[in-house]
Write a protein that holds these residues in place. Structure first.
Motif, short mmCIF file in Angstrom:
data_model
loop_
_atom_site.label_atom_id
_atom_site.label_comp_id
_atom_site.label_asym_id
_atom_site.label_seq_id
_atom_site.Cartn_x
_atom_site.Cartn_y
_atom_site.Cartn_z
N ILE A 74 0.85 -1.20 0.00
CA ILE A 74 0.00 0.00 0.00
C ILE A 74 0.89 1.25 0.00
CG2 ILE A 74 -1.67 1.32 1.39
CD1 ILE A 74 -2.83 -1.52 2.20
N GLU A 75 1.95 1.22 0.80
CA GLU A 75 2.89 2.36 0.82
C GLU A 75 3.50 2.58 -0.55
OE1 GLU A 75 4.47 1.85 5.35
OE2 GLU A 75 6.02 2.04 3.79
N ASP A 76 3.92 1.47 -1.17
CA ASP A 76 4.55 1.51 -2.48
C ASP A 76 3.62 2.07 -3.54
OD1 ASP A 76 7.07 0.87 -3.21
OD2 ASP A 76 6.62 -1.16 -3.90
N GLU A 77 2.37 1.65 -3.51
CA GLU A 77 1.42 2.09 -4.53
C GLU A 77 1.25 3.60 -4.50
OE1 GLU A 77 -2.05 -0.46 -3.88
OE2 GLU A 77 -1.52 -1.58 -5.68
N LYS A 78 1.41 4.18 -3.28
CA LYS A 78 1.26 5.64 -3.16
C LYS A 78 2.44 6.37 -3.80
CE LYS A 78 -1.44 5.67 1.07
NZ LYS A 78 -1.04 5.22 2.39
N SER A 79 3.62 5.78 -3.73
CA SER A 79 4.81 6.52 -4.13
C SER A 79 5.33 6.18 -5.54
CB SER A 79 5.93 6.26 -3.12
OG SER A 79 6.27 4.90 -3.17
N LEU A 80 4.79 5.13 -6.14
CA LEU A 80 5.42 4.64 -7.37
C LEU A 80 5.18 5.48 -8.63
CD1 LEU A 80 5.33 0.77 -7.10
CD2 LEU A 80 7.31 2.28 -7.24
N ILE A 81 4.08 6.27 -8.62
CA ILE A 81 3.78 7.08 -9.81
C ILE A 81 4.99 7.95 -10.16
CG2 ILE A 81 2.28 8.95 -10.68
CD1 ILE A 81 0.60 6.54 -10.40
N ASP A 82 5.56 8.58 -9.14
CA ASP A 82 6.73 9.45 -9.36
C ASP A 82 7.90 8.66 -9.94
OD1 ASP A 82 5.56 11.73 -8.64
OD2 ASP A 82 6.32 11.76 -6.57
N PHE A 83 8.08 7.46 -9.41
CA PHE A 83 9.17 6.61 -9.92
C PHE A 83 8.99 6.36 -11.42
CE2 PHE A 83 10.45 2.33 -11.20
CZ PHE A 83 11.80 2.38 -10.94
N PHE A 84 7.76 6.00 -11.82
CA PHE A 84 7.54 5.68 -13.25
C PHE A 84 7.69 6.94 -14.12
CE2 PHE A 84 4.96 2.13 -11.34
CZ PHE A 84 5.89 1.15 -11.65
N LYS A 85 7.25 8.08 -13.58
CA LYS A 85 7.41 9.34 -14.34
C LYS A 85 8.90 9.59 -14.59
CE LYS A 85 3.21 11.89 -13.21
NZ LYS A 85 2.61 12.79 -12.22
N LYS A 86 9.69 9.40 -13.55
CA LYS A 86 11.14 9.60 -13.69
C LYS A 86 11.74 8.63 -14.71
CE LYS A 86 12.14 11.64 -9.25
NZ LYS A 86 11.77 11.07 -7.96
N GLU A 87 11.13 7.46 -14.83
CA GLU A 87 11.61 6.48 -15.81
C GLU A 87 11.12 6.82 -17.22
OE1 GLU A 87 13.74 3.95 -15.50
OE2 GLU A 87 14.06 4.48 -13.40
N GLY A 88 10.37 7.93 -17.34
CA GLY A 88 9.96 8.40 -18.66
C GLY A 88 8.61 7.89 -19.13
N LEU A 89 7.83 7.26 -18.27
CA LEU A 89 6.52 6.75 -18.69
C LEU A 89 5.45 7.84 -18.57
CD1 LEU A 89 8.05 4.01 -17.98
CD2 LEU A 89 5.78 3.07 -17.65
N SER A 90 4.47 7.79 -19.46
CA SER A 90 3.30 8.67 -19.31
C SER A 90 2.34 7.98 -18.36
CB SER A 90 2.59 8.86 -20.65
OG SER A 90 3.49 9.38 -21.59
N ILE A 91 1.75 8.78 -17.47
CA ILE A 91 0.76 8.22 -16.54
C ILE A 91 -0.57 8.89 -16.87
CG2 ILE A 91 0.15 7.87 -14.10
CD1 ILE A 91 2.90 6.69 -14.70
N TYR A 92 -1.55 8.09 -17.28
CA TYR A 92 -2.85 8.66 -17.65
C TYR A 92 -3.93 8.33 -16.63
CZ TYR A 92 -0.66 9.40 -22.19
OH TYR A 92 0.17 9.82 -23.20
N ALA A 93 -4.74 9.33 -16.31
CA ALA A 93 -5.94 9.12 -15.49
C ALA A 93 -7.10 9.02 -16.47
CB ALA A 93 -6.14 10.29 -14.55
N PRO A 94 -7.59 7.81 -16.75
CA PRO A 94 -8.63 7.64 -17.78
C PRO A 94 -10.01 7.97 -17.21
CG PRO A 94 -8.14 5.54 -16.80
CD PRO A 94 -7.27 6.54 -16.08
N ASP A 95 -11.02 7.76 -18.03
CA ASP A 95 -12.41 7.91 -17.60
C ASP A 95 -12.79 6.61 -16.87
OD1 ASP A 95 -15.12 8.10 -17.35
OD2 ASP A 95 -15.49 8.65 -19.46
N VAL A 96 -12.48 6.57 -15.57
CA VAL A 96 -12.68 5.33 -14.80
C VAL A 96 -14.16 4.94 -14.79
CG1 VAL A 96 -12.44 4.23 -12.54
CG2 VAL A 96 -10.61 5.67 -13.40
N ALA A 97 -15.04 5.92 -14.75
CA ALA A 97 -16.48 5.61 -14.72
C ALA A 97 -16.88 4.83 -15.98
CB ALA A 97 -17.29 6.89 -14.60
#
Ligand code: KDO
Length: 329
Positions: free
Chosen positions: A275-298
């Motif tokens: 759970i701790e990891d899931e909170k912090s990993l977005i930044d890690f992936f951004k630094k690795e050059g990945l795009s992070i998209y928030a889709p239309d979850v609904a």
């Protein structure tokens, strides 16, 4: 005098004999999993082993086999049932192959979050579903662990917002009907592939993407061969730390308790770290050059929930189970 010497030599031999007999009597617990060493649920198995070494010294000989080196992913329940394996971390999808009612826990967008997951399985619902596994599969579930919330992870950077955007995308799923149904319900073309082959599949282009919780995307380094993560949150996933019931039934009541307590310590460790990891990993992936998209979850939720409710799976769900799961607060 010589009699005393013979007697003490005999005592000595007896003592050595007793020690080695004790070690040989230690209950061997062979665990098989496809998990990689750096992922939290693999580490959780070491916590389980260490905890048992503390609470029941010398009583268990826990052997952990990672990377599906002992049994192929998804074959662990059958291996336990045949008496070839003592323990595994099985999925609801594995169980659903033998107990159709369990497919309710393979449905996307049903379990809300890790806390809801824990509460559902600690409630009477969990008791009833664990009992089915004991009765019908001869497998004892020791505890539930949070595998993480599954997200899409794709090799190209074409932005994904709705299920329609996934049309024609070859999305790797683990190889079983329940998993493939989920991939298709998300709008993709679900393609079965074993976990250990996913990295190469992404690298060579035999698949366009995969889905897994973020800590696993990191642990297996899928970020090296993908360009985007889409935060669909489509499945709050679980692994069930389990033991062949024949092995479990052979333990003393005290050992059974220690095994369940060690499983609880292990899953608590896994859940906290993940759970701790899931909170912090977005930044890690951004630094690795990945795009992070928030889709239309609904849009994803509506499509996936409707697909399940209209599916063949739902016909095997106990009456009122979705409402009961939703009502767990
Ligand atoms: C996977 O193959 O994507 C999956 O996440 C499915 C899970 O049920 C579980 O088998 C997991 O892999 C393995 O433990 C590897 O992390």
């Amino acid at each position: 005098r010589s009699l005393v010497r013979i007697a003490s030599a005999a005592i000595c031999t007896f003592a050595i004999g007793a020690t080695s007999a004790f070690a040989a009597d230690a209950v061997k617990l062979r665990i098989s999993t496809p998990a990689v060493e750096s992922d939290w649920h693999a580490k959780m198995l070491t916590v389980f082993k260490d905890e048992l070494a503390k609470t029941a010294p010398g009583e268990f000989d826990v052997e952990i086999h990672l990377n599906a080196s002992l049994f192929k992913q998804g074959t662990e329940p059958a291996a336990m049932q045949r008496g070839n394996l003592d323990m595994a971390m099985i999925s609801a999808q594995d169980i659903a192959k033998q107990i159709p009612a369990w497919s309710v826990f393979t449905a996307g967008y049903l379990i809300r979050d890790p806390e809801h997951q824990k509460k559902v399985f600690n409630s009477d619902i969990g008791k009833k579903f664990y009992q089915m596994v004991a009765d019908d599969m001869n497998i004892e579930i020791l505890d539930v662990g949070y595998l993480g919330t599954r997200e899409l992870n794709l090799a190209n950077d074409k932005k994904i917002t709705t299920p329609d955007d996934l049309k024609g995308v070859k999305l790797r799923m683990p190889g079983s009907d329940a998993w493939l149904f989920l991939g298709n319900a998300l709008g993709a073309d679900a393609t079965p592939l074993a976990f250990g082959e996913v990295y190469t599949g992404l690298q060579t282009g035999t698949i366009d993407g995969q889905d897994n919780p973020l800590p696993t995307v990191k642990a297996v380094k899928f970020y090296e061969v993908t360009k985007q993560i889409v935060l669909t949150d489509h499945l709050v996933d679980a692994v069930f730390l389990s033991m062949a019931k024949n092995t479990y039934d052979d333990l003393s009541a005290d050992q059974q308790k220690k095994v369940k307590d060690a499983a609880a310590v292990a899953t608590a460790y896994n859940n906290k770290m993940r759970i701790e990891d899931e909170k912090s990993l977005i930044d890690f992936f951004k630094k690795e050059g990945l795009s992070i998209y928030a889709p239309d979850v609904a849009a994803f939720r509506t499509k996936v929930q409707n697909a399940y409710l209209e599916s063949e799976f739902a016909k095997d769900w106990p009456e009122g189970i979705v409402e009961q799961i939703n009502a767990v607060k």
